[in-house]
Structure formats: C-alpha cells, structure tokens
Motif scaffolding. Structure first.
Motif, PDB file in Angstrom:
ATOM      1  N   GLY A  85      45.655  40.847  49.571  1.00  0.00           N
ATOM      2  CA  GLY A  85      44.768  39.251  49.636  1.00  0.00           C
ATOM      3  C   GLY A  85      44.657  39.079  47.438  1.00  0.00           C
ATOM      4  N   HIS A  86      44.397  40.530  47.060  1.00  0.00           N
ATOM      5  CA  HIS A  86      44.107  40.457  45.326  1.00  0.00           C
ATOM      6  C   HIS A  86      45.259  40.038  44.982  1.00  0.00           C
ATOM      7  CE1 HIS A  86      39.960  40.783  44.416  1.00  0.00           C
ATOM      8  NE2 HIS A  86      39.658  41.884  45.409  1.00  0.00           N
ATOM      9  N   VAL A  87      46.797  40.899  45.351  1.00  0.00           N
ATOM     10  CA  VAL A  87      48.313  40.802  44.632  1.00  0.00           C
ATOM     11  C   VAL A  87      48.946  38.674  45.013  1.00  0.00           C
ATOM     12  CG1 VAL A  87      50.309  41.330  44.976  1.00  0.00           C
ATOM     13  CG2 VAL A  87      48.237  42.848  44.745  1.00  0.00           C
ATOM     14  N   VAL A  88      48.315  38.690  46.284  1.00  0.00           N
ATOM     15  CA  VAL A  88      49.480  37.247  46.424  1.00  0.00           C
ATOM     16  C   VAL A  88      47.945  36.665  46.107  1.00  0.00           C
ATOM     17  CG1 VAL A  88      49.029  35.267  48.977  1.00  0.00           C
ATOM     18  CG2 VAL A  88      49.565  37.580  49.356  1.00  0.00           C
ATOM     19  N   SER A  89      46.749  36.506  45.924  1.00  0.00           N
ATOM     20  CA  SER A  89      46.013  35.732  44.703  1.00  0.00           C
ATOM     21  C   SER A  89      46.529  35.922  43.484  1.00  0.00           C
ATOM     22  CB  SER A  89      44.362  35.742  45.562  1.00  0.00           C
ATOM     23  OG  SER A  89      44.304  35.789  46.874  1.00  0.00           O
ATOM     24  N   ALA A  90      46.519  36.259  43.321  1.00  0.00           N
ATOM     25  CA  ALA A  90      46.968  36.891  41.348  1.00  0.00           C
ATOM     26  C   ALA A  90      47.935  35.969  41.008  1.00  0.00           C
ATOM     27  CB  ALA A  90      47.149  37.791  41.475  1.00  0.00           C
ATOM     28  N   LEU A  91      49.070  36.519  42.341  1.00  0.00           N
ATOM     29  CA  LEU A  91      50.192  35.726  41.538  1.00  0.00           C
ATOM     30  C   LEU A  91      49.972  33.826  41.925  1.00  0.00           C
ATOM     31  CD1 LEU A  91      53.032  37.796  44.876  1.00  0.00           C
ATOM     32  CD2 LEU A  91      53.454  37.471  41.675  1.00  0.00           C
ATOM     33  N   VAL A  92      49.451  33.556  42.909  1.00  0.00           N
ATOM     34  CA  VAL A  92      49.282  32.003  42.990  1.00  0.00           C
ATOM     35  C   VAL A  92      48.780  32.137  42.011  1.00  0.00           C
ATOM     36  CG1 VAL A  92      48.620  30.732  44.640  1.00  0.00           C
ATOM     37  CG2 VAL A  92      49.199  32.380  45.580  1.00  0.00           C
ATOM     38  N   GLY A  93      47.495  32.142  41.093  1.00  0.00           N
ATOM     39  CA  GLY A  93      46.997  32.015  40.175  1.00  0.00           C
ATOM     40  C   GLY A  93      47.644  31.700  38.907  1.00  0.00           C
ATOM     41  N   VAL A  94      48.975  32.797  38.965  1.00  0.00           N
ATOM     42  CA  VAL A  94      49.477  32.640  37.942  1.00  0.00           C
ATOM     43  C   VAL A  94      50.149  31.878  37.419  1.00  0.00           C
ATOM     44  CG1 VAL A  94      50.704  33.964  36.685  1.00  0.00           C
ATOM     45  CG2 VAL A  94      48.535  35.464  37.183  1.00  0.00           C
ATOM     46  N   GLY A 129      39.644  37.218  47.141  1.00  0.00           N
ATOM     47  CA  GLY A 129      41.594  37.058  46.519  1.00  0.00           C
ATOM     48  C   GLY A 129      40.690  35.405  46.131  1.00  0.00           C
ATOM     49  N   GLY A 130      40.355  34.393  46.639  1.00  0.00           N
ATOM     50  CA  GLY A 130      39.850  33.235  46.374  1.00  0.00           C
ATOM     51  C   GLY A 130      39.998  33.287  44.411  1.00  0.00           C
ATOM     52  N   ALA A 131      38.762  34.246  44.289  1.00  0.00           N
ATOM     53  CA  ALA A 131      37.979  33.985  43.228  1.00  0.00           C
ATOM     54  C   ALA A 131      39.073  34.855  42.011  1.00  0.00           C
ATOM     55  CB  ALA A 131      37.389  35.258  43.089  1.00  0.00           C
ATOM     56  N   THR A 132      39.831  36.413  42.312  1.00  0.00           N
ATOM     57  CA  THR A 132      41.453  36.469  41.825  1.00  0.00           C
ATOM     58  C   THR A 132      41.805  35.057  41.378  1.00  0.00           C
ATOM     59  OG1 THR A 132      41.214  38.633  42.678  1.00  0.00           O
ATOM     60  CG2 THR A 132      42.798  38.298  41.577  1.00  0.00           C
ATOM     61  N   ALA A 133      42.137  34.241  42.685  1.00  0.00           N
ATOM     62  CA  ALA A 133      43.024  33.160  41.816  1.00  0.00           C
ATOM     63  C   ALA A 133      42.992  32.577  40.545  1.00  0.00           C
ATOM     64  CB  ALA A 133      43.419  32.677  43.147  1.00  0.00           C
ATOM     65  N   MET A 149      51.703  39.961  34.171  1.00  0.00           N
ATOM     66  CA  MET A 149      51.053  41.382  33.909  1.00  0.00           C
ATOM     67  C   MET A 149      49.692  41.270  34.640  1.00  0.00           C
ATOM     68  SD  MET A 149      52.956  43.642  33.290  1.00  0.00           S
ATOM     69  CE  MET A 149      51.442  45.130  33.212  1.00  0.00           C
ATOM     70  N   TYR A 150      49.413  40.164  34.982  1.00  0.00           N
ATOM     71  CA  TYR A 150      47.498  40.420  35.147  1.00  0.00           C
ATOM     72  C   TYR A 150      48.075  40.820  36.819  1.00  0.00           C
ATOM     73  CZ  TYR A 150      43.592  37.427  37.807  1.00  0.00           C
ATOM     74  OH  TYR A 150      42.096  37.659  38.222  1.00  0.00           O
ATOM     75  N   VAL A 151      48.866  40.590  37.431  1.00  0.00           N
ATOM     76  CA  VAL A 151      49.097  40.094  38.338  1.00  0.00           C
ATOM     77  C   VAL A 151      49.273  42.415  39.153  1.00  0.00           C
ATOM     78  CG1 VAL A 151      50.388  40.905  40.921  1.00  0.00           C
ATOM     79  CG2 VAL A 151      50.413  38.604  39.825  1.00  0.00           C
ATOM     80  N   PRO A 154      45.352  43.462  35.752  1.00  0.00           N
ATOM     81  CA  PRO A 154      44.151  44.544  36.588  1.00  0.00           C
ATOM     82  C   PRO A 154      43.980  44.307  38.532  1.00  0.00           C
ATOM     83  CG  PRO A 154      42.722  42.723  35.446  1.00  0.00           C
ATOM     84  CD  PRO A 154      44.540  42.890  35.274  1.00  0.00           C
ATOM     85  N   VAL A 155      44.377  43.730  38.775  1.00  0.00           N
ATOM     86  CA  VAL A 155      44.726  42.898  40.210  1.00  0.00           C
ATOM     87  C   VAL A 155      45.460  44.300  41.004  1.00  0.00           C
ATOM     88  CG1 VAL A 155      44.877  41.520  42.172  1.00  0.00           C
ATOM     89  CG2 VAL A 155      44.346  41.230  39.371  1.00  0.00           C
ATOM     90  N   LEU A 156      45.992  44.462  40.679  1.00  0.00           N
ATOM     91  CA  LEU A 156      46.919  46.001  41.433  1.00  0.00           C
ATOM     92  C   LEU A 156      45.991  47.230  41.126  1.00  0.00           C
ATOM     93  CD1 LEU A 156      48.726  46.521  44.034  1.00  0.00           C
ATOM     94  CD2 LEU A 156      50.501  46.652  41.872  1.00  0.00           C
ATOM     95  N   THR A 157      46.430  47.554  39.836  1.00  0.00           N
ATOM     96  CA  THR A 157      45.424  48.628  40.016  1.00  0.00           C
ATOM     97  C   THR A 157      44.075  48.332  39.992  1.00  0.00           C
ATOM     98  OG1 THR A 157      45.447  47.944  37.703  1.00  0.00           O
ATOM     99  CG2 THR A 157      47.134  48.998  37.775  1.00  0.00           C
ATOM    100  N   GLY A 158      43.371  47.457  39.644  1.00  0.00           N
ATOM    101  CA  GLY A 158      41.889  47.884  40.249  1.00  0.00           C
ATOM    102  C   GLY A 158      41.890  47.653  41.745  1.00  0.00           C
ATOM    103  N   SER A 159      42.457  46.910  42.735  1.00  0.00           N
ATOM    104  CA  SER A 159      42.704  47.202  44.020  1.00  0.00           C
ATOM    105  C   SER A 159      43.318  48.377  44.572  1.00  0.00           C
ATOM    106  CB  SER A 159      43.928  46.513  44.752  1.00  0.00           C
ATOM    107  OG  SER A 159      43.359  44.976  44.615  1.00  0.00           O
ATOM    108  N   LEU A 160      44.356  49.284  44.021  1.00  0.00           N
ATOM    109  CA  LEU A 160      44.235  50.740  44.824  1.00  0.00           C
ATOM    110  C   LEU A 160      43.421  51.493  44.902  1.00  0.00           C
ATOM    111  CD1 LEU A 160      47.816  50.329  43.465  1.00  0.00           C
ATOM    112  CD2 LEU A 160      46.722  50.359  45.753  1.00  0.00           C
ATOM    113  N   ILE A 161      42.724  51.395  43.245  1.00  0.00           N
ATOM    114  CA  ILE A 161      41.927  52.322  42.615  1.00  0.00           C
ATOM    115  C   ILE A 161      40.265  52.041  44.112  1.00  0.00           C
ATOM    116  CG2 ILE A 161      39.545  53.076  41.301  1.00  0.00           C
ATOM    117  CD1 ILE A 161      41.824  51.884  38.904  1.00  0.00           C
ATOM    118  N   LEU A 162      39.752  50.679  44.186  1.00  0.00           N
ATOM    119  CA  LEU A 162      38.812  50.824  45.459  1.00  0.00           C
ATOM    120  C   LEU A 162      39.080  51.179  46.399  1.00  0.00           C
ATOM    121  CD1 LEU A 162      38.400  46.787  44.381  1.00  0.00           C
ATOM    122  CD2 LEU A 162      36.124  48.900  43.967  1.00  0.00           C
ATOM    123  N   LEU A 163      40.457  50.793  46.681  1.00  0.00           N
ATOM    124  CA  LEU A 163      40.670  51.595  48.557  1.00  0.00           C
ATOM    125  C   LEU A 163      41.095  53.108  48.504  1.00  0.00           C
ATOM    126  CD1 LEU A 163      42.450  51.088  50.773  1.00  0.00           C
ATOM    127  CD2 LEU A 163      44.551  50.569  49.299  1.00  0.00           C
TER     128      LEU A 163
END
Length: 204
Positions: A85-94, A129-133, A149-151, A154-163
């Motif tokens: 969700g975060h990665v898809v949203s980040a790609l859309v936002g960028v 994810g909506g906020a990430t976008a 690089m935003y994807v 922090p998005v992917l790395t941060g999501s993986l840490i949370l996971l």
C-alpha cells in the motif's frame, strides 16, 4: 448492495469493539511495538541521512502503526497491505507530482484518488497509503527533490522496519498472531451462523 454495506459496517464495528477487549499485557505489546517501530525508523534515518531525519519520518507511518500494532487482525494491516500500500501510493504520488508540479489543487486529489484505486486493484489497500501519496505532492521541496527515491526511502525502508518489528512483537504472546485474517474470518462465520439461526427461528 445496501445489505452488503450494512453487513460490512456491522462486521467492522464488531471487530473494532473486540480489539478493545484486551488486557493490560496486550496494551503493553501494542505500545512497545509502536515505540520500537517508530523509534528504529527515526534512529536509522537520523544516523544515515544527517539533516534529513525529520523528512524521512513521514506522518503516514504513525497511522500504519495504529493498524499493524493495535489492530493486527484487520486485513488492512497485513504485510502485503502495509508494504504494498505504501509503495504503490508513493509511486502514484511522485508520478502525479512530476506531471502536475505547479497545480496543487489538481495534483493532491489525483494522487489520493489514484492511490486508492491502484491499491484496490493490487489488493494492497492500506488507509495510510493515501497520506503517503499526498505527502509526495504537498511535501517540502526536499521531499519533491527526491523524486522516485522517495519510494525507496523513506517509504519502502520505513515500511519494512515497521513490518519486521510487527512480526516480532505481534507474535510474542499466545493471544496475538501476525500476519492473520482470522479474527475477521471468524466474525463473518459467526454473523453467518446468527443469520441462519434467525431465519430458522422466524426472524427473531
């Protein structure tokens, strides 16, 4: 359609209510998981990206923490949803920001709307994810300069840490299991049985 919507609302209310019926130990693990998850993101980013620590601690991670540490039975909190969700949203936002860099009133709603649709299509629906976008569009110039690089960070790395933290702390006690959809599946079965019994008893 209306019946399905009403049923979905009943299920959500029931599950959210049940999530509050946990003892102090469960509250403790929820607190500890969120504390460690957000703490690690802050620590790693502040030590590897000097001067960017605040930039990389994006607000949507706080919302994700509510789901992955406090509502772990929700389908929206599962690993696929968290990371995807975060990665898809980040790609859309960028992408939207690159297409409409100077038209915020178009870029902001498009980023959120497209992120929702793509998360639905990829079965990675994750509300934060909506906020990430949106952050990719309305963020500071430093955020926008990152581009795709935003994807990654922090998005992917941060999501993986949370996971990773969620996988550890959500499985420490016998009452918590992550990843899992079981609470929702049990609830649906329970509601189905109740409906069947009511029909047999004449709609009581």
């Amino acid at each position: 359609m209306k019946k399905q919507i009403r049923r979905g609302i009943r299920v959500s209310r029931y599950v959210f209510y049940k999530e509050t019926l946990i003892d102090a130990k469960e509250h403790f693990w929820s607190f500890l998981g969120a504390f460690v998850g957000i703490g690690l993101i802050t620590y790693f980013h502040s030590n590897t990206l000097n001067g960017y620590e605040n930039l990389f601690l994006i607000g949507s991670f706080g919302a994700s923490s509510v789901l992955v540490y406090g509502l772990i039975g929700s389908p929206l909190a599962q690993p696929r949803n968290l990371v995807g969700g975060h990665v898809v949203s980040a790609l859309v936002g960028v992408t939207i920001n690159l297409i409409f860099p100077d038209t915020l009133w178009i870029a902001a709603p498009l980023a959120v709307a497209f992120s929702i649709v793509l998360m639905q299509m990829t079965r990675t629906l994750h509300p934060p994810g909506g906020a990430t976008a949106l952050i990719a569009v309305i963020g500071s110039e430093k955020v926008k300069e990152l581009g795709y690089m935003y994807v990654v960070s922090p998005v992917l790395t941060g999501s993986l840490i949370l996971l990773v933290v969620a996988l550890v702390f959500n499985n420490i006690t016998s009452h918590r299991k992550y990843p899992s959809h079981r609470p929702f599946k049990r609830t649906l079965k329970s509601l189905g049985k109740k409906r069947f019994i009511r029909k047999r008893l004449g709609g009581i």
